[in-house]
Write a protein that holds these residues in place. Structure first.
Motif, PDB file in Angstrom:
ATOM      1  N   THR A   9     -36.990   1.677   9.044  1.00  0.00           N
ATOM      2  CA  THR A   9     -35.754   2.295   8.570  1.00  0.00           C
ATOM      3  C   THR A   9     -35.878   3.810   8.540  1.00  0.00           C
ATOM      4  O   THR A   9     -34.984   4.542   8.970  1.00  0.00           O
ATOM      5  CB  THR A   9     -35.403   1.772   7.166  1.00  0.00           C
ATOM      6  N   TYR A  10     -37.010   4.280   8.055  1.00  0.00           N
ATOM      7  CA  TYR A  10     -37.258   5.725   8.000  1.00  0.00           C
ATOM      8  C   TYR A  10     -37.233   6.334   9.404  1.00  0.00           C
ATOM      9  O   TYR A  10     -36.708   7.434   9.612  1.00  0.00           O
ATOM     10  CB  TYR A  10     -38.611   5.968   7.345  1.00  0.00           C
ATOM     11  N   SER A  11     -37.791   5.624  10.370  1.00  0.00           N
ATOM     12  CA  SER A  11     -37.814   6.119  11.739  1.00  0.00           C
ATOM     13  C   SER A  11     -36.420   6.363  12.270  1.00  0.00           C
ATOM     14  O   SER A  11     -36.161   7.345  12.978  1.00  0.00           O
ATOM     15  CB  SER A  11     -38.547   5.117  12.642  1.00  0.00           C
ATOM     16  N   GLU A  12     -35.493   5.490  11.928  1.00  0.00           N
ATOM     17  CA  GLU A  12     -34.116   5.619  12.400  1.00  0.00           C
ATOM     18  C   GLU A  12     -33.405   6.796  11.745  1.00  0.00           C
ATOM     19  O   GLU A  12     -32.492   7.390  12.337  1.00  0.00           O
ATOM     20  CB  GLU A  12     -33.352   4.329  12.123  1.00  0.00           C
ATOM     21  N   GLN A  13     -33.807   7.156  10.525  1.00  0.00           N
ATOM     22  CA  GLN A  13     -33.128   8.204   9.787  1.00  0.00           C
ATOM     23  C   GLN A  13     -33.662   9.595  10.104  1.00  0.00           C
ATOM     24  O   GLN A  13     -32.927  10.580  10.034  1.00  0.00           O
ATOM     25  CB  GLN A  13     -33.263   7.950   8.277  1.00  0.00           C
ATOM     26  N   LYS A  14     -34.937   9.699  10.453  1.00  0.00           N
ATOM     27  CA  LYS A  14     -35.548  11.007  10.651  1.00  0.00           C
ATOM     28  C   LYS A  14     -35.078  11.626  11.960  1.00  0.00           C
ATOM     29  O   LYS A  14     -35.099  10.974  12.998  1.00  0.00           O
ATOM     30  CB  LYS A  14     -37.070  10.887  10.657  1.00  0.00           C
ATOM     31  N   ILE A 164     -36.906   4.758   0.149  1.00  0.00           N
ATOM     32  CA  ILE A 164     -36.313   5.010   1.450  1.00  0.00           C
ATOM     33  C   ILE A 164     -34.919   4.401   1.444  1.00  0.00           C
ATOM     34  O   ILE A 164     -34.752   3.186   1.328  1.00  0.00           O
ATOM     35  CB  ILE A 164     -37.174   4.417   2.579  1.00  0.00           C
ATOM     36  N   ASN A 165     -33.912   5.265   1.521  1.00  0.00           N
ATOM     37  CA  ASN A 165     -32.535   4.812   1.390  1.00  0.00           C
ATOM     38  C   ASN A 165     -32.067   4.043   2.616  1.00  0.00           C
ATOM     39  O   ASN A 165     -32.470   4.332   3.749  1.00  0.00           O
ATOM     40  CB  ASN A 165     -31.604   6.005   1.150  1.00  0.00           C
ATOM     41  N   ARG A 166     -31.180   3.071   2.345  1.00  0.00           N
ATOM     42  CA  ARG A 166     -30.526   2.342   3.419  1.00  0.00           C
ATOM     43  C   ARG A 166     -29.034   2.664   3.357  1.00  0.00           C
ATOM     44  O   ARG A 166     -28.668   3.783   3.023  1.00  0.00           O
ATOM     45  CB  ARG A 166     -30.800   0.843   3.274  1.00  0.00           C
ATOM     46  N   SER A 167     -28.181   1.732   3.693  1.00  0.00           N
ATOM     47  CA  SER A 167     -26.744   1.979   3.614  1.00  0.00           C
ATOM     48  C   SER A 167     -26.292   2.006   2.156  1.00  0.00           C
ATOM     49  O   SER A 167     -27.029   1.605   1.250  1.00  0.00           O
ATOM     50  CB  SER A 167     -25.984   0.898   4.381  1.00  0.00           C
TER      51      SER A 167
END
Length: 220
Positions: A9-14, A164-167
């Motif tokens: 998830t973090y990878s998608e946000q960074k 680590i935030n999601r939606s």
């Protein structure tokens, strides 16, 4: 598997790394959370042919620079999304990437390294009682361990929760991190057999930023 999902998830946000830095370089080393700030790869003393290991390599920017300096560059990350992003971003870099947990890699690998580093990576998010001795066993005599992370919040030391935030309609994912003041990192490194340990907080660059970067280094 919660940690793997969290780091995917973090990878998608960074955001993606810039194609060049302020000096116009296509690869560079950055220990801090701020662009074009702080020391570089000289902290590791990388020589041509040196074996260098990145624990928590993420999308591989720092590791690609180590490879550009002539190192045999090995990266480990628990997130397959990060490993795939690193391979896609640096297809021509001579890097070997492993999707696994840092301590497991160190325990199962037969390799030894001249330098091990972690930039806001596995050293921050792994119990040092397990990780530091595993690194020490894989570090060649005189080799360098260096790592950076955010300094601890005053009074909050040891194992902490990191979110680590999601939606908006999903609860954040939680991973553990280990926060210590510089003096305590020096003690821990000494306790686990490292020599000449140092740890300090690099101040943030001028401007509204206030949080510095903890940078530690020791030798095998």
């Amino acid at each position: 598997m919660t940690e793997t999902k969290a780091w995917d998830t973090y990878s998608e946000q960074k955001p993606q790394r810039r194609t060049v830095n302020a000096a116009g370089e296509t690869t560079w080393f950055n220990w801090t959370q701020y662009p074009d700030h702080g020391p570089g790869a000289e902290v590791l003393g990388i020589r041509t042919g040196a074996a260098v290991l990145d624990l928590g390599c993420g999308k591989g920017g720092n590791l690609a620079h180590a490879a550009a300096l002539g190192a045999r560059a090995v990266g480990v990350d628990i997130s397959m999304a990060q490993i795939k992003a690193a391979g896609a971003r640096w297809p021509d870099a001579s890097m070997t990437l492993h999707r696994t947990e840092a301590t497991r890699f160190l325990e199962e690998s037969g390799e030894h390294f001249d330098a091990v580093f972690s930039v806001f990576g596995a050293v921050w998010f792994t119990d040092p009682a397990a990780l530091l001795p595993a690194i020490r066993r894989r570090l060649r005599p005189g080799g360098v361990l260096a790592f950076s992370q955010r300094p601890p919040i005053e009074g909050c030391y040891g194992c902490q929760a990191s979110y680590i935030n999601r939606s908006e309609d999903e609860d954040p994912l939680v991973v553990k991190r280990w926060d210590y003041e510089p003096d305590r990192w020096v003690e821990l490194l000494t306790e686990h057999g490292f020599t000449a340990p140092t740890a300090r907080v690099l101040p943030a660059p001028p401007g509204p930023r206030k949080v510095g970067t903890l940078l530690a280094r020791a030798f095998g």
